[in-house]
Design a protein around this motif. Structure first.
Motif, PDB file in Angstrom:
ATOM      1  N   ARG A   1      -3.892  -3.925  -4.015  1.00 50.51           N
ATOM      2  CA  ARG A   1      -2.555  -3.951  -3.409  1.00 50.51           C
ATOM      3  C   ARG A   1      -2.203  -5.354  -2.930  1.00 50.51           C
ATOM      4  NH1 ARG A   1      -0.429  -1.045  -6.224  1.00 50.51           N
ATOM      5  NH2 ARG A   1       1.457  -1.427  -4.993  1.00 50.51           N
TER       6      ARG A   1
ATOM      7  N   ASP B   1     -11.410  -0.870  -1.973  1.00 53.22           N
ATOM      8  CA  ASP B   1     -11.032  -0.576  -3.357  1.00 53.22           C
ATOM      9  C   ASP B   1      -9.521  -0.432  -3.511  1.00 53.22           C
ATOM     10  OD1 ASP B   1     -13.635  -0.645  -4.129  1.00 53.22           O
ATOM     11  OD2 ASP B   1     -13.940   1.525  -4.081  1.00 53.22           O
ATOM     12  N   GLU B   2      -8.848  -0.024  -2.448  1.00 52.86           N
ATOM     13  CA  GLU B   2      -7.393   0.075  -2.495  1.00 52.86           C
ATOM     14  C   GLU B   2      -6.741  -1.221  -2.020  1.00 52.86           C
ATOM     15  OE1 GLU B   2      -3.756   3.027  -1.023  1.00 52.86           O
ATOM     16  OE2 GLU B   2      -5.688   3.090   0.015  1.00 52.86           O
TER      17      GLU B   2
ATOM     18  N   ILE C   1      -7.882   1.512   5.480  1.00 45.12           N
ATOM     19  CA  ILE C   1      -7.678   1.428   4.039  1.00 45.12           C
ATOM     20  C   ILE C   1      -8.943   0.873   3.393  1.00 45.12           C
ATOM     21  CG2 ILE C   1      -6.259   0.421   2.213  1.00 45.12           C
ATOM     22  CD1 ILE C   1      -4.079   0.078   4.373  1.00 45.12           C
TER      23      ILE C   1
ATOM     24  N   ARG D   1       1.131   4.404  -2.603  1.00 50.74           N
ATOM     25  CA  ARG D   1       0.833   5.773  -2.187  1.00 50.74           C
ATOM     26  C   ARG D   1       2.016   6.731  -2.329  1.00 50.74           C
ATOM     27  NH1 ARG D   1      -2.883   5.290   3.313  1.00 50.74           N
ATOM     28  NH2 ARG D   1      -4.677   4.202   2.341  1.00 50.74           N
TER      29      ARG D   1
ATOM     30  N   SER E   1       1.962   2.030  -8.325  1.00 50.61           N
ATOM     31  CA  SER E   1       0.674   2.580  -7.921  1.00 50.61           C
ATOM     32  C   SER E   1       0.530   2.748  -6.420  1.00 50.61           C
ATOM     33  CB  SER E   1      -0.469   1.674  -8.428  1.00 50.61           C
ATOM     34  OG  SER E   1      -0.442   1.590  -9.833  1.00 50.61           O
TER      35      SER E   1
ATOM     36  N   VAL F   1       0.829  -1.204   0.000  1.00 53.15           N
ATOM     37  CA  VAL F   1       0.000   0.000   0.000  1.00 53.15           C
ATOM     38  C   VAL F   1       0.863   1.254   0.000  1.00 53.15           C
ATOM     39  CG1 VAL F   1      -1.665   1.364   1.343  1.00 53.15           C
ATOM     40  CG2 VAL F   1      -1.943  -1.128   1.147  1.00 53.15           C
TER      41      VAL F   1
END
Length: 509
Positions: free
Chosen positions: A407, A402-403, A399, A341, A339, A333
């Motif tokens: 990940r 959708d994320e 979190i 953060r 992609s 993540v």
């Protein structure tokens, strides 16, 4: 004239046709506004792992992979940079690199030419807890290649001219690398935040290394009872064990005057009160006229890769620690890919860097975490603030699914791909056998990743990622004022690069 007229008409029609096709192709290649969701993760399975011990204590591991006629043989020696004296930092690394530079029966040129003739690849390296020697070759060339590999491991002569050349090349490399902000940041973090020396050493420690110290390190640490020989690829169990006995059965253990116990992987970091702030210390290494600045956040965690009943030795019933899978997903993540953060915020949204990343360097009972990037000197303070903000978010916010889903897919996808090659499978097995974890856990890896919850990640981040060090290496005059504005209550320690001593805990000459 008629032919010319017809040619012009045909050329016009062709041009129009190609233009239409180009437009249609361009539209077809344009991404949709809403990308499709990730598919359900595919399960992967590792074939049954077979083990056997030779009379000299060498553990032999075999995992067949018969889809291509290729075999990887990987020797794991459970001794690395942690086994060298700090004043000789870089000794383990130099020993590993010199294994293939001459034996009793082959010169460095002979080894290189013979492996090349066989179409194979033979390399060696070192980490903090282990040294490795890896061979990959077509299966019909395996016997001849293994004779070279075993010769390099068991009978290296460490020719004086090769030792001198290796030292010169290493010292010449320092002349370049220690002027680079990114490399210097890694060195500083090792000493300042992780309380370790780097595996490559420093110019001062490399100068102290000689042939005798290399021979002694090899003799005391490259021993079969503390090693694992891993076969992956197109080979049967019987063939692997036969080759192991033939080429490594005569490898003898070194018996010192005092007991030569199996290397331990014990952390010395004690758990402390949980800090409230993300940044504990802020260090600036002033590197005048540097083209860029390196910015990093470093934190040593008090938990590591494994949990064992005893910390005196690596027993056979070690388990993966509770933090391993939450940390793995968190890293995906935060900074584990394009992609993630950090890269989204620093590169894609603001164009402040070519890439930002994070990672965990696992030890047995403790772990080194870092998040880093390079940027313009003028934006160093801004980037430091962005790294702090992104880490802080993980300690406070949940979190979204959708994320989280994509990940996790990055993690499981990378794991699945690694098992498709003989080299990747061998690397996964080395990690398992270094810490004496049950190899069946490889088949539970994807399930364990997908079971990680958002609350587990938040809890892990809150418990482990606060109280680290922010480090900037760059031209201080270009960002110090901005640091004061963005971190008004933060004490900032500044060390000029000319006063930096990487061999001292406080870094000062």
């Amino acid at each position: 004239m008629k032919k010319l007229f017809k040619f012009k008409i045909l050329s016009t029609i062709t041009f129009v046709f190609l233009t239409i096709n180009f437009v249609l192709d361009a539209k077809a290649q344009q991404p949709s506004e809403t990308p499709p969701p990730p598919t359900e993760p595919k399960s992967v399975s590792v074939p049954e792992v077979k083990e056997k011990k030779l009379d000299n204590g060498l553990k032999v591991v075999i995992v067949p992979k018969r889809d291509i006629p290729l075999v990887t043989v990987s020797l794991l020696v459970r001794r690395g940079a942690d086994s060298e004296q700090e004043r000789l930092a870089g000794l383990a690394n130099m020993t590993a690199n010199l294994l293939v530079k001459g034996t009793e029966f082959r010169s460095a040129t002979d080894i290189a030419e013979q492996i090349d003739f066989l179409g194979g690849n033979l390399n060696s390296g070192v980490g903090w807890n282990a040294s490795t020697v890896n061979l990959t070759v077509m299966k019909d060339k395996l016997g001849r290649a293994l004779s070279i590999m075993s010769d390099s491991v068991i009978r290296p002569t460490f020719p004086l001219k090769e030792v001198q050349l290796a030292k010169k090349q290493t010292l010449d490399g320092f002349n370049v690398s220690l002027r680079q902000p990114g490399t210097l940041l890694a060195y500083v973090a090792s000493r300042y935040s992780f309380d370790e020396h780097t595996t490559s050493g420093t110019p001062q420690t490399i100068k102290k290394i000689n042939r005798n110290s290399i021979v002694k390190f090899h003799k005391e640490n490259y021993i079969p009872e503390n090693s694992v020989l891993i076969f992956t690829g197109d080979i049967s169990e019987e063939q692997a064990f036969r080759f192991a006995r033939l080429f490594f059965g005569g490898w003898e253990n070194y018996i010192p005057k005092r007991s030569n116990k199996v290397a331990t992987i014990v952390g010395t970091l004690k758990k402390r009160d949980k800090p409230d702030q993300i940044i504990n210390r802020f260090l600036v290494v002033d590197l005048p006229n540097s083209g860029q600045a390196a910015v990093g956040y470093a934190k040593r965690l008090s938990d590591g890769r494994i949990f064992c009943e005893s910390e005196d030795t690596i027993s056979n019933n070690c388990l993966t620690s509770e933090i391993y899978y939450p940390a793995t997903v968190l890293n995906s993540v935060l900074g584990g890919g394009y992609s993630a953060r950090l890269n989204q915020e620093i590169r894609l949204k603001r164009g402040l860097s070519y890439g930002a990343r994070s990672g965990f360097a696992w030890r047995g009972w403790d772990t080194n975490f870092n998040a880093n990037t390079q940027t313009k000197n003028e934006s160093a303070a801004e980037v430091a603030e962005l790294i702090k903000i992104e880490i802080e978010k993980l300690t406070k916010d949940i979190i979204s699914k959708d994320e989280m889903t994509p990940r996790k897919a990055v993690v499981t996808g990378g794991f699945g791909r690694s098992l498709q090659t003989t080299n990747g499978l061998a690397a996964r097995l080395r990690d398992i056998y270094l810490y004496n974890i049950n190899p069946n856990e490889l088949n539970a890896y994807m399930e364990n990743v997908n079971k990680v919850s958002d609350s587990e990640i938040k809890s892990f981040a809150s418990d482990n990622l606060k109280g680290g060090d922010m480090i900037i290496v760059g031209d201080a005059k270009m960002f110090m004022e901005d640091i004061k504005k963005r971190f008004p209550n933060q004490k900032v320690d500044v060390i000029k690069v000319s006063n930096l001593d990487l061999n001292k805990p406080n870094l000062r000459r």
